[in-house]
Design an enzyme around this catalytic site. Sequence first.
Site, PDB file in Angstrom:
ATOM      1  CD  GLU A  37      -4.079   2.903  -2.794  1.00 46.20           C
ATOM      2  OE1 GLU A  37      -2.922   3.332  -2.673  1.00 46.20           O
ATOM      3  OE2 GLU A  37      -4.523   1.935  -2.124  1.00 46.20           O
TER       4      GLU A  37
ATOM      5  CG  HIS B 242      -2.644  -3.904   4.890  1.00 47.02           C
ATOM      6  ND1 HIS B 242      -1.352  -3.952   4.423  1.00 47.02           N
ATOM      7  CD2 HIS B 242      -3.424  -3.768   3.789  1.00 47.02           C
ATOM      8  CE1 HIS B 242      -1.356  -3.856   3.104  1.00 47.02           C
ATOM      9  NE2 HIS B 242      -2.601  -3.727   2.695  1.00 47.02           N
TER      10      HIS B 242
ATOM     11  CG  HIS C 157      -6.970  -1.573  -0.111  1.00 47.13           C
ATOM     12  ND1 HIS C 157      -6.102  -2.082   0.826  1.00 47.13           N
ATOM     13  CD2 HIS C 157      -6.208  -0.857  -0.986  1.00 47.13           C
ATOM     14  CE1 HIS C 157      -4.876  -1.706   0.519  1.00 47.13           C
ATOM     15  NE2 HIS C 157      -4.905  -0.956  -0.569  1.00 47.13           N
TER      16      HIS C 157
ATOM     17  NE  ARG D  77       7.845 -24.949 -16.040  1.00 43.37           N
ATOM     18  CZ  ARG D  77       7.682 -25.981 -16.867  1.00 43.37           C
ATOM     19  NH1 ARG D  77       7.499 -25.778 -18.155  1.00 43.37           N
ATOM     20  NH2 ARG D  77       7.720 -27.200 -16.398  1.00 43.37           N
TER      21      ARG D  77
ATOM     22  CE  LYS E 184       4.154  -4.968  -4.523  1.00 45.86           C
ATOM     23  NZ  LYS E 184       3.846  -4.235  -3.272  1.00 45.86           N
TER      24      LYS E 184
ATOM     25  CE  LYS F 194       2.295   0.375  -8.541  1.00 46.72           C
ATOM     26  NZ  LYS F 194       1.241  -0.452  -8.011  1.00 46.72           N
TER      27      LYS F 194
ATOM     28  CG  ASN G 198       3.208  -0.833   0.793  1.00 44.94           C
ATOM     29  OD1 ASN G 198       2.232  -1.087   0.094  1.00 44.94           O
ATOM     30  ND2 ASN G 198       4.342  -1.503   0.696  1.00 44.94           N
TER      31      ASN G 198
ATOM     32  NE  ARG H 140       5.732  -2.189  -6.500  1.00 38.92           N
ATOM     33  CZ  ARG H 140       5.351  -2.907  -7.539  1.00 38.92           C
ATOM     34  NH1 ARG H 140       6.232  -3.443  -8.325  1.00 38.92           N
ATOM     35  NH2 ARG H 140       4.062  -3.081  -7.804  1.00 38.92           N
TER      36      ARG H 140
ATOM     37  CG  HIS I  15      -1.059   0.549   1.940  1.00 38.19           C
ATOM     38  ND1 HIS I  15      -1.025   1.881   1.568  1.00 38.19           N
ATOM     39  CD2 HIS I  15      -1.651  -0.097   0.904  1.00 38.19           C
ATOM     40  CE1 HIS I  15      -1.561   2.004   0.371  1.00 38.19           C
ATOM     41  NE2 HIS I  15      -1.947   0.834  -0.056  1.00 38.19           N
TER      42      HIS I  15
ATOM     43  CD  GLU J 241       6.910  -3.493  -1.345  1.00 32.61           C
ATOM     44  OE1 GLU J 241       6.018  -3.557  -2.201  1.00 32.61           O
ATOM     45  OE2 GLU J 241       6.699  -3.543  -0.124  1.00 32.61           O
TER      46      GLU J 241
END
Length: 367
Positions: free
Chosen positions: A194, A261, A274, A130, A152, A236, A254, A250, A257, A246
Site C-alpha cells: 500500500e 481482489h 490482501h 446510532r 471506511k 491518504k 484502489n 478516492r 485492487h 468515494e
Amino acid sequence: MAVGEQELHVEIGQRRYPIHIGSQNLNTLGEVLTQTFSASPRKVFILSNPTVADLYLSTAQASIRAAGFEHSDAHVFLMPDGEVYKSLDTFRDIMDCLVAQRLSRDSIIVALGGGVVGDMAGFVAATWQRGVDFVQVPTTLLAQVDSSVGGKTAVNHPGGKNLIGAFHQPSAVLIDIATLNSLPPREFLAGFAEVIKYGIMADADFFTWLETNLSKILERDANALMTAVKRSCEIKAAVVAEDETEQGVRALLNLGHTFGHAIESHTQYTRWLHGEAVAAGMLMATKLAEHCGYVSPADAHRIEQLLIASGYQLQPPQDMTPDIWWSLMARDKKVKAGKIRFILPTAIGSAAIFDQISADQLNAILA
Ligand code: NAD
Ligand code: GLY
C-alpha cells in the site's frame, strides 16, 4: 533510535481529526484521548484480539487509566484473530457485550490492532446507539498507512468482502511505528504494497525515495518507517479530504485492487494476503497501462523493478483463465453501469480511472 513525533490532520468539510505518528508512543494514548475529548472523562471500551493484546493491551490500558478515563478489564473485547472473524457473528457478540456493559452514548471505542480489528471497531462505533466516538490505534503497516485513516468501516458477508459497512470517521488516530517490530515479515511486506501504491498513484518524489531507501524500510529502520508512514498518511488524508465517500478521486486508492481482489477471491482469501494480491495486481495494472500506451515503458519498468526488489510473488495463480478473471472482476465494487473500471498508472506519481478497456486489450495481458 528515537524519532520525532509528527501530527497530521484529516480535514473533511467542517470536521478535522489528528493522526499522531511516533515511535514508542503507545503510552500517550490517554493523553491523546484527553486532547481529543476535552469534556469530562468518559468510559473507554477497547476492541483488540489476543495476538495484539498480549503485546500491547497493558500499555494501552495503563495509559488510559492514568489519564483518568473510566476503564476496567470488563471494558475489553478480544475478538478471535483472523479475517474470517470480521463477520456479523463477531459483530453480534460485541454488541451483546456492549449491552451487558450498558455502554453509554458518550463512551469511546478504541481499536487496538490491524485492519480487521479497526474495520470491526469502526463498524461497531458507527452503529452502537446510532454512532459513538472511536479512536484508531493501528498496529500493522497496512492499518497504519491505509485502513485506520479515512473512515471506511465494514464486516464481511459470506457473499463478499466488506459488503456491510458504513463511513464513520475516527476522532483520532494514534500510530506507534515501534509496534511494527513485532509484525511477522509476511504481514509487513503485505502492508508495504500500500505504501508503494501511494508512490505510484500520487507522488513521484516519494516513489524515488522508496527506490533509494528500500533496504532500510525492509530492515524496519525507525527513521525510514517514520517517513514512509507519514507520507502515506498525508496522501491518504488529502484524498479522503477531497472525496470522503468515494464519488471520484478516492477510487484511485484502489490501484491494483481490481486484479488483487480477483486473486484473493479466486483463492478463497486463504493463500494470498490482501497486500500480496495488491502487489501482483499493481504489476498487472501497470502492464495493462503500458500495453494500452497510457504509461511509458520506462515508468512501467521502474514500477516492476521496485515490486521485484521488494520481494513480492508477482505471478498470479496459474489456473486463473481469462474467463475466470473476467467473471471475478465483473463482481468488483467499482463496476459501474456494467463496465469494469480500471485504475491504471499514467506515470510514476499519477493514475487515472479507465472504463473503456477492450476485451482484446485486457486479454492480451491476461494471456
Ligand atoms: P489483520 O488485522 O488481520 O492483521 C494481520 C495479523 O497481524 C493478525 O494476525 C494480527 O493479529 C497480527 N498483528 C497485528 N498487529 C501486530 C503487531 N504489531 N505485531 C504482531 N502481530 C500483529 O490484517 P491487516 O492487514 O492489518 O488488515 C486487513 C484488513 O483491513 C482487511 O479486512 C481489509 O479489508 C481491511 N482494510 C480496510 C481498509 C479501510 O479503508 N477500512 C483498507 C484496507 C484494508
Ligand atoms: N483503502 C481504500 C480507501 O480507503 O478508500
